[in-house]
Design a protein around this motif. Structure first.
Motif, PDB file in Angstrom:
ATOM      1  N   UNK A  61      43.113   9.852 -16.165  1.00  0.00           N
ATOM      2  CA  UNK A  61      43.865   8.971 -17.053  1.00  0.00           C
ATOM      3  C   UNK A  61      45.040   8.421 -16.263  1.00  0.00           C
ATOM      4  N   UNK A  62      44.932   7.180 -15.858  1.00  0.00           N
ATOM      5  CA  UNK A  62      45.973   6.581 -15.027  1.00  0.00           C
ATOM      6  C   UNK A  62      46.009   7.254 -13.670  1.00  0.00           C
ATOM      7  N   UNK A  63      47.158   7.815 -13.300  1.00  0.00           N
ATOM      8  CA  UNK A  63      47.284   8.516 -12.019  1.00  0.00           C
ATOM      9  C   UNK A  63      47.335  10.021 -12.241  1.00  0.00           C
ATOM     10  N   UNK A  64      46.695  10.511 -13.292  1.00  0.00           N
ATOM     11  CA  UNK A  64      46.668  11.939 -13.592  1.00  0.00           C
ATOM     12  C   UNK A  64      45.228  12.426 -13.696  1.00  0.00           C
ATOM     13  N   UNK A  65      44.972  13.603 -13.145  1.00  0.00           N
ATOM     14  CA  UNK A  65      43.693  14.287 -13.330  1.00  0.00           C
ATOM     15  C   UNK A  65      43.940  15.374 -14.367  1.00  0.00           C
ATOM     16  N   UNK A  66      43.187  15.337 -15.472  1.00  0.00           N
ATOM     17  CA  UNK A  66      43.433  16.259 -16.582  1.00  0.00           C
ATOM     18  C   UNK A  66      42.223  17.174 -16.748  1.00  0.00           C
ATOM     19  N   UNK A  67      42.482  18.482 -16.601  1.00  0.00           N
ATOM     20  CA  UNK A  67      41.465  19.503 -16.828  1.00  0.00           C
ATOM     21  C   UNK A  67      41.691  20.085 -18.214  1.00  0.00           C
ATOM     22  N   UNK A  68      40.627  20.172 -19.007  1.00  0.00           N
ATOM     23  CA  UNK A  68      40.693  20.821 -20.318  1.00  0.00           C
ATOM     24  C   UNK A  68      39.750  22.013 -20.251  1.00  0.00           C
ATOM     25  N   UNK A  69      40.322  23.219 -20.142  1.00  0.00           N
ATOM     26  CA  UNK A  69      39.523  24.435 -19.982  1.00  0.00           C
ATOM     27  C   UNK A  69      39.422  25.151 -21.319  1.00  0.00           C
ATOM     28  N   UNK A  70      38.209  25.402 -21.747  1.00  0.00           N
ATOM     29  CA  UNK A  70      37.956  26.064 -23.022  1.00  0.00           C
ATOM     30  C   UNK A  70      38.229  27.556 -22.883  1.00  0.00           C
ATOM     31  N   UNK A  71      39.186  28.069 -23.660  1.00  0.00           N
ATOM     32  CA  UNK A  71      39.522  29.490 -23.598  1.00  0.00           C
ATOM     33  C   UNK A  71      38.644  30.315 -24.527  1.00  0.00           C
ATOM     34  N   UNK A  72      37.920  29.675 -25.440  1.00  0.00           N
ATOM     35  CA  UNK A  72      36.997  30.398 -26.299  1.00  0.00           C
ATOM     36  C   UNK A  72      35.728  30.765 -25.530  1.00  0.00           C
ATOM     37  N   UNK A  73      35.381  29.960 -24.540  1.00  0.00           N
ATOM     38  CA  UNK A  73      34.242  30.235 -23.657  1.00  0.00           C
ATOM     39  C   UNK A  73      34.735  30.145 -22.211  1.00  0.00           C
ATOM     40  N   UNK A  74      35.484  31.171 -21.740  1.00  0.00           N
ATOM     41  CA  UNK A  74      36.100  31.064 -20.411  1.00  0.00           C
ATOM     42  C   UNK A  74      35.096  31.097 -19.269  1.00  0.00           C
ATOM     43  N   UNK A  75      33.876  31.544 -19.513  1.00  0.00           N
ATOM     44  CA  UNK A  75      32.891  31.675 -18.442  1.00  0.00           C
ATOM     45  C   UNK A  75      32.296  30.331 -18.046  1.00  0.00           C
ATOM     46  N   UNK A  76      32.443  29.337 -18.892  1.00  0.00           N
ATOM     47  CA  UNK A  76      31.856  28.021 -18.629  1.00  0.00           C
ATOM     48  C   UNK A  76      32.388  27.415 -17.328  1.00  0.00           C
ATOM     49  N   UNK A  77      33.693  27.508 -17.110  1.00  0.00           N
ATOM     50  CA  UNK A  77      34.301  26.945 -15.899  1.00  0.00           C
ATOM     51  C   UNK A  77      34.925  28.007 -15.014  1.00  0.00           C
ATOM     52  N   UNK A  78      34.558  29.268 -15.193  1.00  0.00           N
ATOM     53  CA  UNK A  78      35.013  30.324 -14.311  1.00  0.00           C
ATOM     54  C   UNK A  78      36.458  30.734 -14.502  1.00  0.00           C
ATOM     55  N   UNK A  79      36.970  30.620 -15.716  1.00  0.00           N
ATOM     56  CA  UNK A  79      38.343  31.037 -15.994  1.00  0.00           C
ATOM     57  C   UNK A  79      38.383  32.564 -16.022  1.00  0.00           C
ATOM     58  N   UNK A  80      39.378  33.147 -15.364  1.00  0.00           N
ATOM     59  CA  UNK A  80      39.550  34.599 -15.359  1.00  0.00           C
ATOM     60  C   UNK A  80      40.415  34.990 -16.540  1.00  0.00           C
ATOM     61  N   UNK A  81      39.931  35.947 -17.346  1.00  0.00           N
ATOM     62  CA  UNK A  81      40.677  36.403 -18.516  1.00  0.00           C
ATOM     63  C   UNK A  81      41.072  37.856 -18.324  1.00  0.00           C
ATOM     64  N   UNK A  82      42.354  38.158 -18.575  1.00  0.00           N
ATOM     65  CA  UNK A  82      42.868  39.518 -18.492  1.00  0.00           C
ATOM     66  C   UNK A  82      43.464  39.851 -19.852  1.00  0.00           C
ATOM     67  N   UNK A  83      43.008  40.969 -20.440  1.00  0.00           N
ATOM     68  CA  UNK A  83      43.478  41.387 -21.759  1.00  0.00           C
ATOM     69  C   UNK A  83      44.332  42.635 -21.620  1.00  0.00           C
ATOM     70  N   UNK A  84      45.561  42.587 -22.141  1.00  0.00           N
ATOM     71  CA  UNK A  84      46.425  43.750 -22.205  1.00  0.00           C
ATOM     72  C   UNK A  84      46.183  44.386 -23.568  1.00  0.00           C
ATOM     73  N   UNK A  85      45.503  45.537 -23.576  1.00  0.00           N
ATOM     74  CA  UNK A  85      45.118  46.150 -24.843  1.00  0.00           C
ATOM     75  C   UNK A  85      46.300  46.705 -25.619  1.00  0.00           C
ATOM     76  N   UNK A  86      47.391  47.027 -24.939  1.00  0.00           N
ATOM     77  CA  UNK A  86      48.560  47.567 -25.642  1.00  0.00           C
ATOM     78  C   UNK A  86      49.319  46.470 -26.384  1.00  0.00           C
ATOM     79  N   UNK A  87      49.528  45.340 -25.737  1.00  0.00           N
ATOM     80  CA  UNK A  87      50.317  44.277 -26.356  1.00  0.00           C
ATOM     81  C   UNK A  87      49.462  43.209 -27.029  1.00  0.00           C
ATOM     82  N   UNK A  88      48.186  43.138 -26.695  1.00  0.00           N
ATOM     83  CA  UNK A  88      47.322  42.107 -27.267  1.00  0.00           C
ATOM     84  C   UNK A  88      47.427  40.768 -26.565  1.00  0.00           C
ATOM     85  N   UNK A  89      48.190  40.686 -25.472  1.00  0.00           N
ATOM     86  CA  UNK A  89      48.327  39.428 -24.738  1.00  0.00           C
ATOM     87  C   UNK A  89      47.085  39.177 -23.907  1.00  0.00           C
TER      88      UNK A  89
END
Length: 164
Positions: A61-89
């Protein structure tokens, strides 16, 4: 000598201006949006290890490259997800590679922290007990088991000055 100094200053100025602006990251529960300005001598931008993978290419878009990464399906684009079970983050990571016109590569680590628990609850229909079900009020336990474990043996030798 003055010419060398001027050339030296121009080289530093070129390096400072050619690098380009910083990437901007926006996070929601569903997506991570990464905006990479394609200013300076930046030529192309792509996700690390996914240069030619079509579903993960940025929108220009213009002079910007915009990535929209789906966090509901992180495996689609190889997003690494780390879950902290104590805090829920939940923390999501990926690397964006930016190639310049001179063949140089810049790698930017993008990170998104999402708080709260995003768990879906599924309710199942519970089968009722049959009408003739009866649980006894008193349970008679007539058997008593007594057993003995073997005596533990320790097979370690402690040495002092080479003598056990």
């Amino acid at each position: 000598m003055a010419i060398v100094r001027v050339l030296f200053c121009l080289c530093f100025l070129h390096m400072a201006l050619a690098k380009g602006s910083e990437a901007q990251i926006e996070c929601t529960q569903e997506v991570m949006r990464v905006t990479v300005p394609m200013d300076g001598d930046r030529r192309i931008s792509y996700l690390d290890q996914m240069k030619d993978y079509e579903p993960c290419q940025p929108n220009l878009e213009g002079k910007n490259a915009i990535f929209v990464l789906d966090l509901q399906d992180p495996y689609k684009c190889g997003v690494t997800r780390v879950l902290n079970k104590k805090t829920g983050k939940r923390t999501y990571y990926h690397k964006v590679v930016i190639e310049g016109a001179g063949g140089d590569r810049e790698t930017v680590l993008v990170r998104c922290v999402v708080t709260g628990k995003a768990r879906t609850l599924t309710r199942r229909e519970v089968q009722p007990f049959p009408l003739d079900f009866n649980e006894p009020d008193v349970l008679n336990i007539t058997r008593n088991e007594v057993g003995h474990a073997p005596e533990p043996m320790l097979f370690a030798v402690v040495k002092k000055n080479g003598v056990p």
